[in-house]
Design an enzyme around this catalytic site. Structure first.
Site, PDB file in Angstrom:
ATOM      1  N   ASN A   1      -0.585  11.962   1.553  1.00 18.25           N
ATOM      2  CA  ASN A   1       0.109  10.816   0.954  1.00 18.25           C
ATOM      3  C   ASN A   1       0.404  11.109  -0.508  1.00 18.25           C
ATOM      4  OD1 ASN A   1      -0.103   9.091   3.224  1.00 18.25           O
ATOM      5  ND2 ASN A   1      -2.218   8.637   2.682  1.00 18.25           N
TER       6      ASN A   1
ATOM      7  N   LYS B   1      -5.931  -2.365  -1.529  1.00 21.46           N
ATOM      8  CA  LYS B   1      -6.838  -2.264  -0.367  1.00 21.46           C
ATOM      9  C   LYS B   1      -7.474  -3.611  -0.056  1.00 21.46           C
ATOM     10  CE  LYS B   1      -7.125   2.001   1.121  1.00 21.46           C
ATOM     11  NZ  LYS B   1      -7.737   3.230   1.550  1.00 21.46           N
TER      12      LYS B   1
ATOM     13  N   ASP C   1     -13.974   5.547   1.777  1.00 20.21           N
ATOM     14  CA  ASP C   1     -12.850   5.423   2.696  1.00 20.21           C
ATOM     15  C   ASP C   1     -12.101   6.743   2.879  1.00 20.21           C
ATOM     16  OD1 ASP C   1     -11.274   3.805   4.435  1.00 20.21           O
ATOM     17  OD2 ASP C   1      -9.657   4.018   2.976  1.00 20.21           O
ATOM     18  N   ASP C   2     -11.994   7.531   1.821  1.00 21.61           N
ATOM     19  CA  ASP C   2     -11.265   8.809   1.952  1.00 21.61           C
ATOM     20  C   ASP C   2     -11.987   9.743   2.907  1.00 21.61           C
ATOM     21  OD1 ASP C   2      -9.334   8.199  -0.171  1.00 21.61           O
ATOM     22  OD2 ASP C   2     -11.152   8.200  -1.382  1.00 21.61           O
TER      23      ASP C   2
ATOM     24  N   ARG D   1      -8.557  10.647  -8.537  1.00 17.76           N
ATOM     25  CA  ARG D   1      -7.721  11.337  -7.542  1.00 17.76           C
ATOM     26  C   ARG D   1      -7.013  10.282  -6.721  1.00 17.76           C
ATOM     27  NH1 ARG D   1      -8.812  11.822  -2.223  1.00 17.76           N
ATOM     28  NH2 ARG D   1      -7.175  10.288  -2.434  1.00 17.76           N
TER      29      ARG D   1
ATOM     30  N   TYR E   1       0.840  -1.198   0.000  1.00 16.81           N
ATOM     31  CA  TYR E   1       0.000   0.000   0.000  1.00 16.81           C
ATOM     32  C   TYR E   1       0.875   1.249   0.000  1.00 16.81           C
ATOM     33  CZ  TYR E   1      -4.275   2.276  -0.427  1.00 16.81           C
ATOM     34  OH  TYR E   1      -5.246   3.060  -0.960  1.00 16.81           O
TER      35      TYR E   1
ATOM     36  N   GLU F   1     -13.413   4.713  -3.353  1.00 14.39           N
ATOM     37  CA  GLU F   1     -12.027   5.022  -3.043  1.00 14.39           C
ATOM     38  C   GLU F   1     -11.420   5.956  -4.080  1.00 14.39           C
ATOM     39  OE1 GLU F   1     -10.438   3.324  -0.401  1.00 14.39           O
ATOM     40  OE2 GLU F   1      -8.744   4.624  -0.803  1.00 14.39           O
ATOM     41  N   ASP F   2     -10.819   7.032  -3.630  1.00 15.11           N
ATOM     42  CA  ASP F   2     -10.051   7.925  -4.501  1.00 15.11           C
ATOM     43  C   ASP F   2     -10.837   8.487  -5.688  1.00 15.11           C
ATOM     44  OD1 ASP F   2      -8.072   7.635  -2.716  1.00 15.11           O
ATOM     45  OD2 ASP F   2      -6.590   6.753  -4.052  1.00 15.11           O
TER      46      ASP F   2
HETATM   47  P1  NAI Z   1      -8.841  16.629  -2.090  1.00  9.02           P
HETATM   48  O1  NAI Z   1      -8.278  16.903  -3.415  1.00  9.02           O
HETATM   49  O2  NAI Z   1     -10.301  16.362  -1.942  1.00  9.02           O
HETATM   50  O3  NAI Z   1      -8.483  17.846  -1.098  1.00  9.02           O
HETATM   51  C1  NAI Z   1      -7.279  18.538  -1.047  1.00  9.02           C
HETATM   52  C2  NAI Z   1      -7.600  19.991  -0.710  1.00  9.02           C
HETATM   53  O4  NAI Z   1      -6.387  20.653  -0.396  1.00  9.02           O
HETATM   54  C3  NAI Z   1      -8.267  20.741  -1.844  1.00  9.02           C
HETATM   55  O5  NAI Z   1      -9.399  21.429  -1.378  1.00  9.02           O
HETATM   56  C4  NAI Z   1      -7.167  21.704  -2.308  1.00  9.02           C
HETATM   57  O6  NAI Z   1      -7.679  22.925  -2.810  1.00  9.02           O
HETATM   58  C5  NAI Z   1      -6.394  21.913  -1.017  1.00  9.02           C
HETATM   59  N1  NAI Z   1      -5.029  22.375  -1.214  1.00  9.02           N
HETATM   60  C6  NAI Z   1      -4.155  22.020  -2.168  1.00  9.02           C
HETATM   61  N2  NAI Z   1      -2.985  22.676  -2.003  1.00  9.02           N
HETATM   62  C7  NAI Z   1      -3.131  23.452  -0.916  1.00  9.02           C
HETATM   63  C8  NAI Z   1      -2.284  24.355  -0.247  1.00  9.02           C
HETATM   64  N3  NAI Z   1      -1.053  24.589  -0.682  1.00  9.02           N
HETATM   65  N4  NAI Z   1      -2.768  24.984   0.837  1.00  9.02           N
HETATM   66  C9  NAI Z   1      -4.023  24.769   1.257  1.00  9.02           C
HETATM   67  N5  NAI Z   1      -4.875  23.907   0.672  1.00  9.02           N
HETATM   68  C10 NAI Z   1      -4.429  23.266  -0.407  1.00  9.02           C
HETATM   69  O7  NAI Z   1      -8.024  15.415  -1.506  1.00  9.02           O
HETATM   70  P2  NAI Z   1      -8.341  14.564  -0.184  1.00  9.02           P
HETATM   71  O8  NAI Z   1      -9.066  13.319  -0.512  1.00  9.02           O
HETATM   72  O9  NAI Z   1      -8.949  15.436   0.827  1.00  9.02           O
HETATM   73  O10 NAI Z   1      -6.868  14.128   0.223  1.00  9.02           O
HETATM   74  C11 NAI Z   1      -5.909  15.098   0.600  1.00  9.02           C
HETATM   75  C12 NAI Z   1      -4.642  14.420   1.045  1.00  9.02           C
HETATM   76  O11 NAI Z   1      -4.900  13.659   2.208  1.00  9.02           O
HETATM   77  C13 NAI Z   1      -4.051  13.466   0.002  1.00  9.02           C
HETATM   78  O12 NAI Z   1      -2.663  13.640  -0.059  1.00  9.02           O
HETATM   79  C14 NAI Z   1      -4.380  12.112   0.541  1.00  9.02           C
HETATM   80  O13 NAI Z   1      -3.402  11.159   0.189  1.00  9.02           O
HETATM   81  C15 NAI Z   1      -4.349  12.375   2.028  1.00  9.02           C
HETATM   82  N6  NAI Z   1      -5.154  11.394   2.747  1.00  9.02           N
HETATM   83  C16 NAI Z   1      -4.588  10.808   3.845  1.00  9.02           C
HETATM   84  C17 NAI Z   1      -5.244   9.829   4.521  1.00  9.02           C
HETATM   85  C18 NAI Z   1      -4.626   9.244   5.745  1.00  9.02           C
HETATM   86  O14 NAI Z   1      -3.609   9.673   6.164  1.00  9.02           O
HETATM   87  N7  NAI Z   1      -5.199   8.261   6.363  1.00  9.02           N
HETATM   88  C19 NAI Z   1      -6.532   9.314   4.036  1.00  9.02           C
HETATM   89  C20 NAI Z   1      -7.093  10.066   2.934  1.00  9.02           C
HETATM   90  C21 NAI Z   1      -6.401  11.056   2.304  1.00  9.02           C
END
Ligand code: NAI
Length: 535
Positions: A396, A163, A257-258, A145, A92, A234-235
């Protein structure tokens, strides 16, 4: 007719390879097809891990493991389960990110199920081609995504495959019950469209009504063909993630899951961080960087937890603030999406640093996918404001983390209470070794999934994720907290998943959402369902 000879060796569920006994070789027509000596599964596992360790890159390790899964499934799971902390980052995050990026180039084995716009109107029939008749868990993505890596089109198939391996390794869901699905709706990634080896539907992404209709048709086809299956979304991009979840959440057995898995794992980390800071949830101010699916999902679950503790929804939402790409999200922000509205407060907008100065948060949670956004200035500021600043850098893969564990500990002079989305190595700061915990969704979904299928849940309300978070937090040991680790050891994942499954299953009976008559002994019922890969 029972398989014999080479057919046995070619069947990954039947094959034990060099572990077949003399009697089995005789009986199954395997004499001459295997070397003389018989290896126990334990010895085979040692051989496998030796081979894995010999590979120089993580992606080569992944390719080896994927081939092992296809040769001898039980050995694959025995090895993954017994070496989980070492192999989780291979099957993963973070390796799976690299795997998805290169999916069309490293493609070797046909795994999973692909649906494209050309299959519209025919998806239920298509599902008949899947060889297993009893599917219980489906992980589906549209590749739009993938982790923090963006639109990877059909290359995102690595995610459902990975997963589902974890559903089996962690939650003991039988591999034959698992179905990885790619809703390949095209891609807007020009690099992929220009790549001769790209394997997906080579068109721009389908959008709007036509897209919605395919998703709907897929969900309905699953209800028809596999009515008891849990669908994990997912994603998907944030907008689609929310609209799909809102549409199906209380109708069919599914979750995202996200949004929900992340929310539960992070809430568990918040509970354990509060044990370290010796404070209560209602006394926190939490600032998120990024207001996408993950961050808002976390915030919504925190609101639910606070409401359970007696706050009103608006009192709870007032403790939660968001900075997105255009600064602090407030009532007047122009880029608010529906899921942002409860957290857009009556306040002037400002940049991230000013927001920290003005709001004085106790927690900083990064889910932005934006590398390095928790700068030295940010961490130092948080450390001035708090005796023990809580810093979660969740993005991530590792290359997208808001800060590294080392940066958090060093810049805060060892004060930070830290967790991350991707794994980080232990950090030595002055005379203390910090072992950063990884807020990995794998702590949540296998247990929730096991419970859901074991009780034949009708659907999964939000309260399930509150229960799962509380149970995960209960699994932490004081020795973990002493090293700054906010999550229990990955080596105990099966126990953790089992305990989460017990709590969630009991809860589903309590709230009347279990479809199966209550077994006399739920623990035993769940235990009996869990796959054991030993021969
Ligand atoms: P998303 O694309 O829905 O949200 C990301 C948000 O961050 C967007 O609203 C975007 O405009 C904003 N953004 C981008 N650059 C920015 C910056 N420089 N400053 C402020 N805001 C900014 O993506 P999602 O699903 O919310 O995932 C976000 C991150 O969280 C990904 O990297 C994902 O891998 C990680 N993630 C971690 C998890 C965990 O640790 N268990 C689980 C799910 C997601």
């Amino acid at each position: 007719m029972e398989k014999r000879g080479v057919e046995v060796l070619k069947d990954c569920r039947l094959s034990k390879s060099t572990a077949f006994t003399f009697e089995e070789k005789e009986k199954m027509g395997l004499r001459g097809l295997l070397p003389y000596s018989i290896s126990s599964q334990e010895i085979q596992k040692q051989r496998a891990i030796e081979n894995i360790r010999r590979k120089e890159s993580n992606i080569e390790k992944y390719i080896f493991l994927s081939a092992l899964q296809d040769r001898n499934e039980r050995l694959f799971y025995r090895t993954v389960i017994d070496y989980l902390p070492e192999l989780l980052p291979i099957i993963y995050t973070p390796t799976v990110g690299e795997v998805c990026q290169q999916f069309s180039h490293i493609y070797r084995i046909d795994k999973g199920f692909y649906i494209t716009p050309e299959d519209k109107g025919d998806i239920a029939n298509l599902l008949d081609n899947w060889p297993e008749k009893e599917v219980k868990v489906i992980v589906v993505t549209d590749g739009s995504r993938i982790l923090g890596l963006g639109d990877l089109g059909c290359n995102g198939m690595g995610i459902p495959i990975g997963k589902l391996s974890l559903y089996t390794a962690g939650g003991g869901i039988r591999p034959e019950y698992c179905l990885p699905v790619m809703l390949d709706m095209g891609t807007d990634n020009e690099e992929l469209l220009d790549d001769l080896l790209y394997l997906g539907y080579p068109h721009k992404r389908l959008r709007g009504k036509e897209y919605d209709e395919i998703v709907e048709e897929f969900v309905m086809a699953v209800q028809q063909k596999f009515p008891k299956a849990l669908i994990q979304f997912e994603d998907f991009t944030t907008y689609n993630a929310y609209s799909i979840l809102n549409k199906f959440q209380n109708k069919v057995l599914c979750f995202n899951d996200d949004i929900q898995g992340t929310a539960a794992v992070v809430l568990a980390g918040i509970y354990t961080a509060l044990l370290v800071t010796e404070s209560e949830l209602k006394d926190q101010k939490i600032l998120f960087l990024g207001a996408g699916a993950a961050a808002t999902g976390i915030a919504n679950l925190i609101v639910k937890a606070l409401v359970e503790q007696g706050l009103s929804e608006s009192e709870a939402a007032n403790l939660l603030w968001f900075v997105d790409i255009n600064g602090l999200m407030v009532k007047d922000s122009k880029d608010l999406m529906e899921h942002n509205l409860p957290f857009a407060h009556d306040f002037p907008t400002m940049n991230f640093i000013d927001a920290i100065k003005q709001l004085k948060p106790t927690f900083l949670i990064g889910a932005s996918g934006a590398k390095g956004t928790f700068t030295k200035e940010v961490i130092e500021l948080m450390s001035e404001l708090n005796e023990k600043p809580v810093i979660f850098a969740l993005s991530n893969p590792t290359s997208r983390a808001e800060c590294t564990a080392e940066e958090a500990y060093v810049w805060s002079k060892g004060k930070a209470v830290f967790a991350s989305g991707s794994p980080f190595k232990p950090v030595q700061y002055e005379n203390k070794t910090f072992i950063p915990g990884q807020g990995n969704n794998v702590y949540i979904f296998p247990g929730v999934g096991l419970a859901a299928i074991a009780v034949e849940a009708k659907y999964l309300p939000e309260s399930v994720f509150l229960i799962a978070a509380a149970e995960l937090a209960r699994q932490i040991h004081h020795s973990d907290l002493e090293h700054g680790t906010l999550y229990p050891k990955m080596t105990t994942l099966r126990t953790i998943s089992f305990e989460i499954a017990v709590s969630v299953a009991n809860h589903l009976y309590d709230i009347g959402l279990a479809g199966l008559e209550k077994p006399k002994n739920i623990r035993m019922h769940l235990k009996n369902m869990m796959y054991d890969p030993s021969y």
